[in-house]
Design a protein around this motif. Structure first.
Motif, PDB file in Angstrom:
ATOM      1  N   PHE A  91     -14.850 -52.832  -7.842  1.00  0.00           N
ATOM      2  CA  PHE A  91     -14.816 -53.309  -9.222  1.00  0.00           C
ATOM      3  C   PHE A  91     -14.612 -52.165 -10.201  1.00  0.00           C
ATOM      4  N   TRP A  92     -15.381 -51.125  -9.961  1.00  0.00           N
ATOM      5  CA  TRP A  92     -15.316 -49.994 -10.874  1.00  0.00           C
ATOM      6  C   TRP A  92     -13.890 -49.425 -10.927  1.00  0.00           C
ATOM      7  N   PHE A  93     -13.309 -49.204  -9.768  1.00  0.00           N
ATOM      8  CA  PHE A  93     -11.970 -48.625  -9.711  1.00  0.00           C
ATOM      9  C   PHE A  93     -10.925 -49.550 -10.315  1.00  0.00           C
ATOM     10  N   ALA A  94     -11.076 -50.853 -10.054  1.00  0.00           N
ATOM     11  CA  ALA A  94     -10.080 -51.795 -10.563  1.00  0.00           C
ATOM     12  C   ALA A  94     -10.159 -51.908 -12.082  1.00  0.00           C
ATOM     13  N   ARG A  95     -11.362 -51.712 -12.638  1.00  0.00           N
ATOM     14  CA  ARG A  95     -11.530 -51.870 -14.076  1.00  0.00           C
ATOM     15  C   ARG A  95     -11.378 -50.549 -14.820  1.00  0.00           C
ATOM     16  N   ALA A  96     -11.344 -49.437 -14.114  1.00  0.00           N
ATOM     17  CA  ALA A  96     -11.194 -48.134 -14.754  1.00  0.00           C
ATOM     18  C   ALA A  96      -9.970 -47.427 -14.164  1.00  0.00           C
ATOM     19  N   PRO A  97      -8.804 -47.682 -14.760  1.00  0.00           N
ATOM     20  CA  PRO A  97      -7.556 -47.157 -14.186  1.00  0.00           C
ATOM     21  C   PRO A  97      -7.572 -45.641 -14.008  1.00  0.00           C
ATOM     22  N   LEU A  98      -8.184 -44.909 -14.956  1.00  0.00           N
ATOM     23  CA  LEU A  98      -8.183 -43.441 -14.859  1.00  0.00           C
ATOM     24  C   LEU A  98      -8.896 -43.003 -13.585  1.00  0.00           C
ATOM     25  N   VAL A  99     -10.080 -43.585 -13.346  1.00  0.00           N
ATOM     26  CA  VAL A  99     -10.851 -43.250 -12.156  1.00  0.00           C
ATOM     27  C   VAL A  99     -10.021 -43.510 -10.902  1.00  0.00           C
ATOM     28  N   SER A 100      -9.368 -44.670 -10.881  1.00  0.00           N
ATOM     29  CA  SER A 100      -8.645 -45.040  -9.673  1.00  0.00           C
ATOM     30  C   SER A 100      -7.458 -44.104  -9.451  1.00  0.00           C
ATOM     31  N   VAL A 101      -6.785 -43.701 -10.536  1.00  0.00           N
ATOM     32  CA  VAL A 101      -5.634 -42.810 -10.382  1.00  0.00           C
ATOM     33  C   VAL A 101      -6.089 -41.437  -9.882  1.00  0.00           C
ATOM     34  N   GLN A 140      -8.057 -55.040  -4.668  1.00  0.00           N
ATOM     35  CA  GLN A 140      -6.906 -55.926  -4.690  1.00  0.00           C
ATOM     36  C   GLN A 140      -7.259 -57.250  -5.383  1.00  0.00           C
ATOM     37  N   GLY A 141      -8.419 -57.789  -5.014  1.00  0.00           N
ATOM     38  CA  GLY A 141      -8.843 -59.081  -5.548  1.00  0.00           C
ATOM     39  C   GLY A 141      -8.973 -59.048  -7.062  1.00  0.00           C
ATOM     40  N   VAL A 142      -9.514 -57.965  -7.594  1.00  0.00           N
ATOM     41  CA  VAL A 142      -9.680 -57.864  -9.042  1.00  0.00           C
ATOM     42  C   VAL A 142      -8.325 -57.671  -9.714  1.00  0.00           C
ATOM     43  N   LYS A 143      -7.470 -56.836  -9.080  1.00  0.00           N
ATOM     44  CA  LYS A 143      -6.147 -56.575  -9.648  1.00  0.00           C
ATOM     45  C   LYS A 143      -5.271 -57.827  -9.636  1.00  0.00           C
ATOM     46  N   GLU A 144      -5.465 -58.652  -8.632  1.00  0.00           N
ATOM     47  CA  GLU A 144      -4.560 -59.782  -8.455  1.00  0.00           C
ATOM     48  C   GLU A 144      -5.024 -61.047  -9.154  1.00  0.00           C
ATOM     49  N   VAL A 145      -6.052 -60.953  -9.964  1.00  0.00           N
ATOM     50  CA  VAL A 145      -6.474 -62.137 -10.713  1.00  0.00           C
ATOM     51  C   VAL A 145      -5.295 -62.609 -11.555  1.00  0.00           C
ATOM     52  N   SER A 146      -5.006 -63.894 -11.455  1.00  0.00           N
ATOM     53  CA  SER A 146      -3.870 -64.413 -12.200  1.00  0.00           C
ATOM     54  C   SER A 146      -4.085 -64.214 -13.696  1.00  0.00           C
ATOM     55  N   PRO A 147      -3.112 -63.587 -14.397  1.00  0.00           N
ATOM     56  CA  PRO A 147      -3.285 -63.347 -15.834  1.00  0.00           C
ATOM     57  C   PRO A 147      -3.430 -64.650 -16.608  1.00  0.00           C
TER      58      PRO A 147
END
Lengths: 284, 269
Positions: free
Chosen positions: B90-100, B150-157
């Motif tokens: 969750f943290w990584f999916a919601r914080a793009p800087l951290v994930s990058v 993936q699940g958090v990123k793929e939530v339908s907009p």
């Protein structure tokens, strides 16, 4: 075009205070999908106002930014220029007066039909059990009282639209934004849904902004039809008052002479734009 | 007009019968090959001896203790790995800087064969259950982490926009949209995650411990007791099949909202 300028002026002054929804010179510019710092203007200087209890349709060719206008009205998208007002207050963030019925399926697939309808109430702090009790009559109203425990994937396309309609209306929005809500349905289901929507609407008149590319649908349902030019930089170029009697049956009203007159008149303007839009899609 | 005939599979009981036949056939073949000394019983054991040993282990009760240890390690590894995976996902999916920033390191650590960590964990955490749990966690964590991400990123907009329009706050969005979406991904990887939790436990035991199924197999190997090794493997297999069945039941309960296709994956269980 001097008459369009006059019309824009008329739009601006009409019910300026009482308007449920007003867009003031809304322009939306997006970064171009190919990157490289180029931009793409979807809609340009759109000014419109929708009175309380009025049913307004916006028609326009594909790619004319119809959804963009709706997203601005909903507060999902901040315009590059201009502003949106709901009951005189500027919209910042989500427009709390508005309900939005999307073109694509927007139900939460992990919630049953009943839970989906109840969701809006739950988000507003109504306890779960009470929210579901209040959702039941809404399901009945859209003819799905026996399908409350079904999940969206177990419902047909038409049923999902009914659930979405109940889901949107249960929270009693003063403004209902509808983005080609029935475009994915077959023609029979679609006319049924259109009639149902008109019934629900006439019971408790909300302001409706209805986006469609289907001119017949627009005329048969609305009080007013606005015509959008082909994009990019789509503008409002026409406004037509639909003086057909209510209550209407969307299938029958299409046979009346007045309907055909209006259709001919609006289509004369829309046709050019559709052709322009078509030429552009061929180019790209 | 000829009626088109669709090739159809036989009914369930017939399939089950065939499956049992394959099992019996395998044991028969094994039995014949070892009884006729084509395969040496010393190196390959004999099915009767293996079954007998397994039975006596269960009857005398020795095996329950080891099963219990392995089960505990598996459960702990699975629970800790899943909770950590969900939190970080969750943290990584919601914080793009951290994930990058962390992306290359996550990939690097995930690419590392986890077996090599076992001695390190044994050194740090001792020969008790925690070094095995740690090994299992390193395996489970990444599976869950990637699935939640993936699940958090793929939530339908559209679903997201709809929930917002219905008045959902950030807390509501988490509970009603992001979490169910991510959990559906987590549960679809449940079989793999549980499997890996057990791989961590057994491999850890195998490499150094004083209890557990991996320990039993290792001990038997140490004294060239092939029957003991095969018996250990048999118990392990039964254990896996039972756990997998439990997971299937849980999955069906929690993912009942999903279209049927998702359930076809259970067939491999």
């Amino acid at each position: 075009m001097s008459d369009s300028a006059a019309m824009a002026a008329a739009l601006r002054t009409e019910g300026a205070d009482k308007a449920a929804l007003r867009l003031d010179g809304v322009t939306c510019t997006f970064p171009s999908p190919d990157g490289r710092g180029r931009t793409y203007t979807a809609v340009q200087g759109v000014t419109l106002s929708v009175a309380a209890g009025e049913f307004v349709s916006i028609v326009g060719p594909t790619g004319s930014g119809k959804s963009t206008i709706l997203n601005v009205a909903a507060g999902l998208l901040a315009p590059s220029a201009g502003r949106a007002l709901a009951f005189g207050e500027p919209v910042s963030g989500i427009n709390r007066h508005a309900g939005y019925m999307f073109q694509a399926d927007a139900l939460m697939p992990w919630k049953s039909a009943l839970e989906n309808v109840a969701a809006g109430l739950e988000f507003r702090g109504v306890p779960r059990r009470e929210a579901e009790e209040r959702a039941r009559p809404w399901l009945a109203r859209v003819g799905l009282d026996r399908f409350g425990d079904r999940y969206p994937h177990q419902l047909s396309g038409g049923m999902r639209k009914r659930v979405a309609l109940a889901q949107t209306l249960i929270v009693d929005p003063k403004i209902v934004l509808m983005d080609e809500p029935f475009s994915a349905l077959d023609i029979q289901t679609r006319q049924l849904m259109e009639n149902e929507l008109l019934d629900l609407w006439s019971a408790d008149r909300k302001s409706v902004v209805f986006i469609t590319h289907d001119l017949e649908e627009a005329i048969s349902m609305s009080d007013r039809v606005l015509v959008l030019s082909a994009g990019p930089g789509a503008r409002l170029i026409g406004e037509y008052r639909v003086d057909l009697e209510r209550p209407r049956d969307v299938a029958e009203i299409r046979m009346t002479p007045r309907f055909l007159d209006l259709h001919r008149e609006i289509w004369g303007q829309l046709r050019e734009e559709v052709l322009k839009g078509y030429a552009q899609t061929k180019l790209t | 007009m000829a009626v088109a005939r669709v090739k159809r599979l036989p009914s369930r009981p017939v399939i089950l019968l065939l499956q049992v036949a394959v099992l019996i056939g395998f044991f028969l073949l094994w039995h014949v090959l070892t009884a006729t000394k084509i395969l040496s019983p010393f190196f390959f054991g004999t099915p009767l001896a293996v079954l007998e040993r397994t039975w006596s282990d269960f009857a005398s009760g020795v095996i329950w203790y080891h099963l219990g240890i392995t089960l505990l390690e598996t459960a702990l590894a699975f629970a800790i790995g899943t909770v950590a995976g969900i939190a970080f996902g969750f943290w990584f999916a919601r914080a793009p800087l951290v994930s990058v920033v962390f992306d290359p390191y996550i990939k690097a650590v995930n690419a590392l064969p986890r077996v090599v960590l076992a001695p390190i964990f044994a050194l740090w955490l001792g020969l008790g259950i925690w070094s095995k749990v740690a090994l299992g966690v390193t395996l489970v964590f990444f599976i869950v982490f990637f699935n939640v991400y993936q699940g958090v990123k793929e939530v339908s907009p559209v679903v997201l926009a709809n929930a917002k329009m219905l008045g959902a706050s950030n807390r509501h969005l988490f509970r009603h949209v992001y979490l169910p979406s991510a959990l559906s991904w987590v549960f679809s990887s449940l079989h793999t995650a549980v499997g890996f939790a057990m791989v961590g436990a057994v491999v850890g035991e195998y490499l150094g411990s004083a209890a557990g199924l991996g320990y039993r197999i290792h001990q038997a190997e140490g004294v060239f007791d092939t029957v003991g090794v095969f018996s250990g493997m048999l118990v392990l297999t039964i254990f896996v099949v039972v756990i997998d069945a439990v997971v299937t039941v849980i999955e069906k309960r929690l993912l009942h909202w999903r279209p049927q296709e998702a359930q076809t994956t259970n067939a491999q269980g």
